[in-house]
Design an enzyme around this catalytic site. Sequence first.
Site, PDB file in Angstrom:
ATOM      1  N   ARG A 101      -8.526 105.864  65.584  1.00 27.74           N
ATOM      2  CA  ARG A 101      -9.138 105.062  66.513  1.00 27.74           C
ATOM      3  C   ARG A 101      -8.623 105.336  68.264  1.00 27.74           C
ATOM      4  NH1 ARG A 101      -5.101 102.339  65.833  1.00 27.74           N
ATOM      5  NH2 ARG A 101      -3.552 103.093  64.109  1.00 27.74           N
ATOM      6  N   TYR A 250     -16.299 107.426  63.134  1.00 24.35           N
ATOM      7  CA  TYR A 250     -14.729 107.111  62.869  1.00 24.35           C
ATOM      8  C   TYR A 250     -14.158 106.269  62.273  1.00 24.35           C
ATOM      9  CZ  TYR A 250      -9.574 107.140  61.904  1.00 24.35           C
ATOM     10  OH  TYR A 250      -8.640 106.739  61.078  1.00 24.35           O
ATOM     11  N   LYS A 259     -10.427  97.341  60.341  1.00 18.88           N
ATOM     12  CA  LYS A 259      -8.879  96.753  61.157  1.00 18.88           C
ATOM     13  C   LYS A 259     -10.134  95.592  61.844  1.00 18.88           C
ATOM     14  CE  LYS A 259      -5.523  99.708  59.830  1.00 18.88           C
ATOM     15  NZ  LYS A 259      -6.039 100.134  58.841  1.00 18.88           N
ATOM     16  N   HIS A 279      -0.898  93.314  58.787  1.00 18.58           N
ATOM     17  CA  HIS A 279      -0.846  94.969  57.699  1.00 18.58           C
ATOM     18  C   HIS A 279      -0.181  95.424  56.806  1.00 18.58           C
ATOM     19  CE1 HIS A 279      -0.652  98.937  59.854  1.00 18.58           C
ATOM     20  NE2 HIS A 279      -1.745  98.870  58.909  1.00 18.58           N
ATOM     21  N   SER A 301       1.054 102.936  60.630  1.00 16.52           N
ATOM     22  CA  SER A 301       0.240 104.051  60.196  1.00 16.52           C
ATOM     23  C   SER A 301       1.109 104.902  59.803  1.00 16.52           C
ATOM     24  CB  SER A 301      -0.872 104.820  60.687  1.00 16.52           C
ATOM     25  OG  SER A 301      -1.873 103.083  60.434  1.00 16.52           O
ATOM     26  N   CYS A 303       3.514 106.101  57.925  1.00 16.87           N
ATOM     27  CA  CYS A 303       4.848 105.940  57.553  1.00 16.87           C
ATOM     28  C   CYS A 303       4.774 105.618  56.424  1.00 16.87           C
ATOM     29  CB  CYS A 303       5.435 104.547  58.175  1.00 16.87           C
ATOM     30  SG  CYS A 303       6.264 105.207  60.323  1.00 16.87           S
ATOM     31  N   ASP A 326      -3.171  98.462  52.469  1.00 15.97           N
ATOM     32  CA  ASP A 326      -2.887  98.535  54.089  1.00 15.97           C
ATOM     33  C   ASP A 326      -2.803  97.116  54.033  1.00 15.97           C
ATOM     34  OD1 ASP A 326      -3.448  99.694  56.132  1.00 15.97           O
ATOM     35  OD2 ASP A 326      -5.416  99.633  56.346  1.00 15.97           O
ATOM     36  N   ARG A 420      -8.490 111.372  55.886  1.00  7.89           N
ATOM     37  CA  ARG A 420      -8.609 110.698  55.389  1.00  7.89           C
ATOM     38  C   ARG A 420      -9.406 110.604  54.053  1.00  7.89           C
ATOM     39  NH1 ARG A 420      -5.845 105.932  57.345  1.00  7.89           N
ATOM     40  NH2 ARG A 420      -5.118 106.081  59.611  1.00  7.89           N
TER      41      ARG A 420
END
Length: 644
Positions: A101, A250, A259, A279, A301, A303, A326, A420
Site C-alpha cells: 500500500r 498491488y 481497504k 479493521h 497489519s 501483528c 481482517d 501475500r
Amino acid sequence: MTLFYARVMGPLSHSLKLVCFHPGSSRLAHSSSLSSLPRSVSEFVSRSVELCKPAGVHVCTGSPEETAEILGTLERDGMIRRLPKLTNCWLARTDPKDVARVESKTVIVTTRQRDTVPVPLGGAKSQLGNWMSEKDFERAKQERFPGCMAGRKMYVIPYSMGPLGSPISKFGVQLTDSPYVVASMGVMTRMGSKVMESLGDGEFVKCLHSLGRPLPLKAPLVNNWPCNPEMTLIAHVPDRREIVSFGSGYGGNSLLGKKCFALRIASRIAKDEGWLAEHMLILGLTSPAGVKRYVAAAFPSACGKTNLAMMRPSLPGWKVECVGDDIAWMKFDSQGRLRAINPENGFFGVAPGTSMKTNPNAMLTVQSNTIFTNVGETSDGGVFWEGLDETLPPGVSVTSWLGKTWKPGDKEPCAHPNSRFCAPAAQCPSMDKDWESPEGVPIDAIIFGGRRPEGVPLVYESFNWRHGVFVGAAMRSESTAAAEHKGKVIMHDPFAMRPFFGYNFGHYLSHWLSMERRPGLQLPRVFHVNWFRKDPAGGRFLWPGFGENARVLDWIFRRCAGGEEAERIARPSAVGYLPREGALDLGGLSEPVDTQALFHLPKAFWEKEAREIRAYLTEQVNVDLPAEIEEEMKGLEERVRGME
C-alpha cells in the site's frame, strides 16, 4: 461461459454495444446495448469507456469457466506461473516498485479539508490521512485516465461486500484493466452475475482502477507486471461513494473492495448510517462447557491478526472458529446486540511467518485455489518464504521473489516481507458455521492490540465503554511491511485504522462515543492485548503466543460472563482491569512464564507513554478531540502519578 465486449460505435455513450462471443470461437452470438445492464451501472461503464478508451469491455459473470479463462490469460501474458506442487495455485511476481500500500499517495477527496482530517496543531503534517481538494482531484484524474486503457480490456466486476441478502452488506462495481485484479476479486468478494441481478437499480460504490500502462507500451515491463508507480494515486470520494485508483496493481491499491471500500468508504457510510466498519478480525470462541461467544479484534497489519483468527487453542476443550481475519462491519440489531459480518470472501494474508507451527489452518487453506504474490518458488513447483519452518528436500532449489537463485542464509530475503496469499475463506478448516450468516454474529468483546516490546501488559480490560474508546485511540505498535514505512519504529495506530479512516478521526471518535448514548444497546466489553512484550535483559518474548493465546481469551471469556466469578478474576490498575494473580490458566505450558514481568507497569514507561499519547492527540486531533477523550487522558495521567 459468456464473454461480453463493448465497442465504441460512435461518440456518444448510447452507441456503445455489448457483443457476446463464445470462448475459443469467432462466431457472433448476439448483440445488445449497454441498457441491458442496470441503468446506473450502464451509465458508469459508458462514462468510463469514453474516458479510458479500452479496446473492449468484459462484464464478469464469476463462473468457473471465466475464472479459468482469466488465469489462462494471465499465464499467457507471463504475469503468473502455475505451481504444480499445489492444486490450482499460482505465483505472481510484481515490479519491485509495486509491493505494498502506498499511504503517501492515498487520499480522501472532500470539499473541506476538515471533513477528511483534523487540522493539526501548529501547522504539523497530519498522520491521520491525506486530503485532496476536489479541484486537485479532477486535475489529477485528467492527467492520468484519458486513454489509459488503450489496447487493453476493461473488466466490469459487480461484487458484494458481505453475504448476498444481508442487511449489513453493500454492493460495488469495479472497472479495471487488470486480469490479476479480476482473479483476485473473484476470491476476495462475492462477484458476478448473481450480484448484478441482486444489485438491480440499487446503490453501489463506483470503483475505477487502471494500471496506467496503455498499449503499445512506451517502456518495457518488469516481471511482465504493468504498473506506473510514478503516477500512482488512490483516491476516495466519500460524498459520491467513489474510488479511483491509478498506477498500481498491488492488492491493497487495486482490489478496491478491500481497504478502499471496506474501510475508507465504508467507515464514512457507517458514520452516516449509525454502524461501524472496522479493521478487525472476528472469531467464535467455544468453552469446554459448550458456551460460545464472539469477539472482534483490531491489530495493525502483520501483528498476528490472521494467526489469532485461525488459532488452534492449546487449552484442552476450547475451540476457536474463524468468521473473518481482517475486516468487520458491525450493526446493532433490534434487540441492541452488536452483530458483525465479514464483508470479504477470502484471505489476503501475509505469507512470511506463516507455518504449520504458527498457523496450521492458514497453511491448509492455501494448498489449493490460491494466488501467491512475491513469495519464493521451489524448483519442484512449490512456495517458500521466511518463517515457513520447513527444510528444503535434497536437490530442491529456490528462486526468490526477485527471480534470483536463493539459499538459506542469504542476506536478501527469499520472499518480500509483504508477500501475500489470496485464498478462498471457505477452504479454511476452522471457518465458523455462521460465517456467512446474513444477520451477523453477536459480539461480546472488542479487543485492541499491537506489537509493544516493553511496558504494555499481556492483557487488560477498559473500565467502561468510554475508556475503551480511549484505549483504541491510544493504540501504538511497531510499523509493518504492509505499507512503505521502513524499519521498526513505534507508531501511533489508533483503532488499527490510521491508514484507513474515511473521515476526520475526531469525528470518528465522537461516532464511537455516541454508542454509549443510544438507548437499549448492549455494549461489548473492551480489552487490550500485547503478545509481543520482551525480556529487557535477553530480548526474548515473555509470552509463547500462538495457540497459547487461548489462555488470554479464556480470561476475556470469563470476564464477559459477568457476575461474582468475573469480579474475582480481575483487579484495577492504572491502565485498566488486570487479571488477578492465578486468574490466567497456565496449566500445561511447556515452559513457565513470568507473570510478574508480563503484567508489570513501570511508572517511568507509563509517564512517557501518557506524555506521548497526549502530545499525539493534542497535535493530530487538535480542536476535534472530543471532550470525553480529554477527560480519559487526564484520568490516565492522574492514575499514573499515583503509581508506586
